[in-house]
Design an enzyme around this catalytic site. Structure first.
Site, short mmCIF file in Angstrom:
data_model
loop_
_atom_site.label_atom_id
_atom_site.label_comp_id
_atom_site.label_asym_id
_atom_site.label_seq_id
_atom_site.Cartn_x
_atom_site.Cartn_y
_atom_site.Cartn_z
N ASN A 1 10.53 -43.60 -38.08
CA ASN A 1 10.37 -44.77 -38.70
C ASN A 1 11.07 -46.06 -38.55
O ASN A 1 10.57 -46.86 -37.97
CB ASN A 1 10.43 -44.53 -40.25
CG ASN A 1 8.97 -44.09 -41.08
OD1 ASN A 1 8.21 -43.85 -40.37
ND2 ASN A 1 9.01 -43.77 -42.45
N GLU A 2 12.50 -45.97 -38.73
CA GLU A 2 13.28 -46.98 -38.52
C GLU A 2 14.72 -46.67 -38.39
O GLU A 2 15.09 -45.46 -38.78
CB GLU A 2 13.22 -47.94 -39.72
CG GLU A 2 13.94 -47.42 -40.81
CD GLU A 2 13.02 -46.55 -41.82
OE1 GLU A 2 13.57 -45.49 -42.02
OE2 GLU A 2 11.76 -46.66 -42.12
N GLN B 1 17.96 -40.48 -43.06
CA GLN B 1 18.21 -38.97 -43.08
C GLN B 1 19.62 -38.77 -42.27
O GLN B 1 20.24 -37.82 -42.69
CB GLN B 1 16.98 -38.03 -42.59
CG GLN B 1 15.96 -38.19 -43.46
CD GLN B 1 14.69 -37.52 -43.00
OE1 GLN B 1 14.69 -36.87 -41.81
NE2 GLN B 1 13.80 -37.08 -43.80
N ASP C 1 6.46 -37.41 -46.69
CA ASP C 1 6.74 -37.99 -45.30
C ASP C 1 8.25 -37.76 -45.06
O ASP C 1 8.42 -37.79 -43.58
CB ASP C 1 6.55 -39.42 -45.60
CG ASP C 1 5.15 -39.84 -45.51
OD1 ASP C 1 4.12 -38.92 -45.07
OD2 ASP C 1 4.84 -41.13 -45.83
N GLY C 2 8.98 -37.33 -45.75
CA GLY C 2 10.47 -36.99 -45.46
C GLY C 2 10.44 -35.71 -44.57
O GLY C 2 11.34 -35.72 -43.68
N ASP D 1 22.55 -58.45 -45.39
CA ASP D 1 22.85 -57.24 -45.86
C ASP D 1 22.61 -56.01 -44.78
O ASP D 1 23.23 -54.98 -44.76
CB ASP D 1 22.16 -56.75 -47.05
CG ASP D 1 22.65 -57.14 -48.26
OD1 ASP D 1 23.59 -57.88 -48.10
OD2 ASP D 1 22.25 -56.70 -49.51
N TYR E 1 10.36 -48.33 -45.19
CA TYR E 1 11.39 -49.55 -45.88
C TYR E 1 10.98 -50.83 -45.20
O TYR E 1 11.45 -51.56 -45.95
CB TYR E 1 12.73 -48.59 -44.97
CG TYR E 1 13.88 -49.15 -45.71
CD1 TYR E 1 13.87 -49.90 -46.81
CD2 TYR E 1 15.15 -49.19 -44.85
CE1 TYR E 1 15.29 -50.26 -47.55
CE2 TYR E 1 16.32 -49.60 -45.53
CZ TYR E 1 16.19 -50.56 -46.86
OH TYR E 1 17.50 -50.78 -47.43
N SER F 1 8.92 -52.59 -47.68
CA SER F 1 9.75 -53.13 -48.81
C SER F 1 10.60 -54.34 -48.41
O SER F 1 10.86 -55.11 -49.47
CB SER F 1 10.75 -51.84 -49.34
OG SER F 1 9.77 -50.88 -49.51
#
Length: 294
Positions: free
Chosen positions: A148-149, A249, A74-75, A178, A191, A194
């Site tokens: 993604n985000e 990235q 996916d990266g 955070d 992410y 998670s």
């Protein structure tokens, strides 16, 4: 009969020998079928059996190709998507990574599924991206896109950040945490997941805001309409530097007092899948959900 695709790009990064062999196999197989094939020029030093004129950079591949095949995880797809979404290029993935939510094809037997796609038997969907801009003293200092985000987080030293969240210029909430994950439906299984965020169906026009370790018992993820513009006002009292990461990235430096504007990009990733693709099958398979009982 007119073919759906004529010029095909193969995209990826030099990784292990198996992934490199997949690039090589794709190039020779597609060439044997009569397609005009170009390869990501990051592979030019390794694929020395491919003529030099068949290598191009990502932007040039987006301009030339009507189909891009991304080899990797996916990266790799995320990196390619931020560029290919600017062009009218359909994209499909061969999974050489780990989970592979965005890369459907099995590298061991891609020919059968890919041949059906090349013959026009595929499902197409559009995935929207986010644009993230850093504003300082009324000027845009940096910007980038994310499939993604976009994540606001501390710089090198872990510490709490204080910031306010506005949606369409209307104050929503303040937070000491955070950071904050601002996710697309595509990124809701990454992410954001998670961090306790919801899984959003890819076709939803929605954006999720997921606080990261908030210093409160009442903070919860928030899902807003995808056409809303989100502004994060970073407190001038914060210590050190912060960052906004796009897809993990690309990093955009943030200073205390900056504004971060996040909104839906006008560009779309034209992602295609084999005809038998099912999003819910992918979720069951990748996330280990239980199978049917009867």
């Amino acid at each position: 009969m007119k073919k759906p695709f004529n010029v095909i790009a193969i995209i990826g990064k030099p990784r292990d020998q198996q992934a490199i062999q997949t690039h090589r196999d794709l190039y020779h197989w597609l060439s044997s079928l009569g397609y005009q094939v170009f390869i990501d020029d990051r592979l030019s030093a390794i694929l020395n059996d491919v003529p030099e004129e068949h290598f191009s950079g990502l932007v040039e591949l987006g301009e030339k190709a009507d189909l891009a095949i991304v080899v990797g995880g996916d990266g790799n797809m995320l990196g390619a998507a931020r560029i290919l979404s600017r062009f009218n290029t359909r994209v499909i993935g061969v999974n050489r990574g780990n989970l592979g939510f965005l890369t459907d094809l099995n590298p061991e037997d891609f020919q059968h599924s890919l041949k059906a796609v090349l013959d026009g038997a595929y499902i197409e969907e559009e995935r929207f991206l986010l644009e993230a801009e850093i504003h300082r003293h009324g000027q845009v200092k940096s910007h980038n896109a994310a499939l993604n985000e976009a994540v606001l987080h501390p710089g090198q030293v872990a510490h709490m950040i204080e910031f306010e969240v506005y949606i369409d210029e209307s104050f929503a909430f303040s937070l000491r945490a955070d950071g904050l994950i601002v996710s697309t439906p595509t990124g809701s299984t990454a992410y954001s997941l998670s961090g306790g965020g919801p899984i959003l169906s890819p076709s939803l026009n929605a954006i999720s805001l997921v606080p990261m370790f908030p210093h409160t018992l009442s903070s919860r993820p928030l899902v807003v309409d995808g056409n809303r513009r989100i502004k994060l006002l970073v407190s001038p009292d914060n210590r050190g530097t912060q960052e906004v990461s796009c897809d993990g990235q690309v990093s955009l430096p943030v200073s205390p007092g900056d504004e971060i504007h996040i909104y839906q990009s006008p560009n779309r990733l034209r992602l295609i899948h084999p005809k038998d693709y099912s999003y819910y099958h992918v979720l069951r398979n990748k996330l280990g959900w239980s199978s049917k009982l009867f």
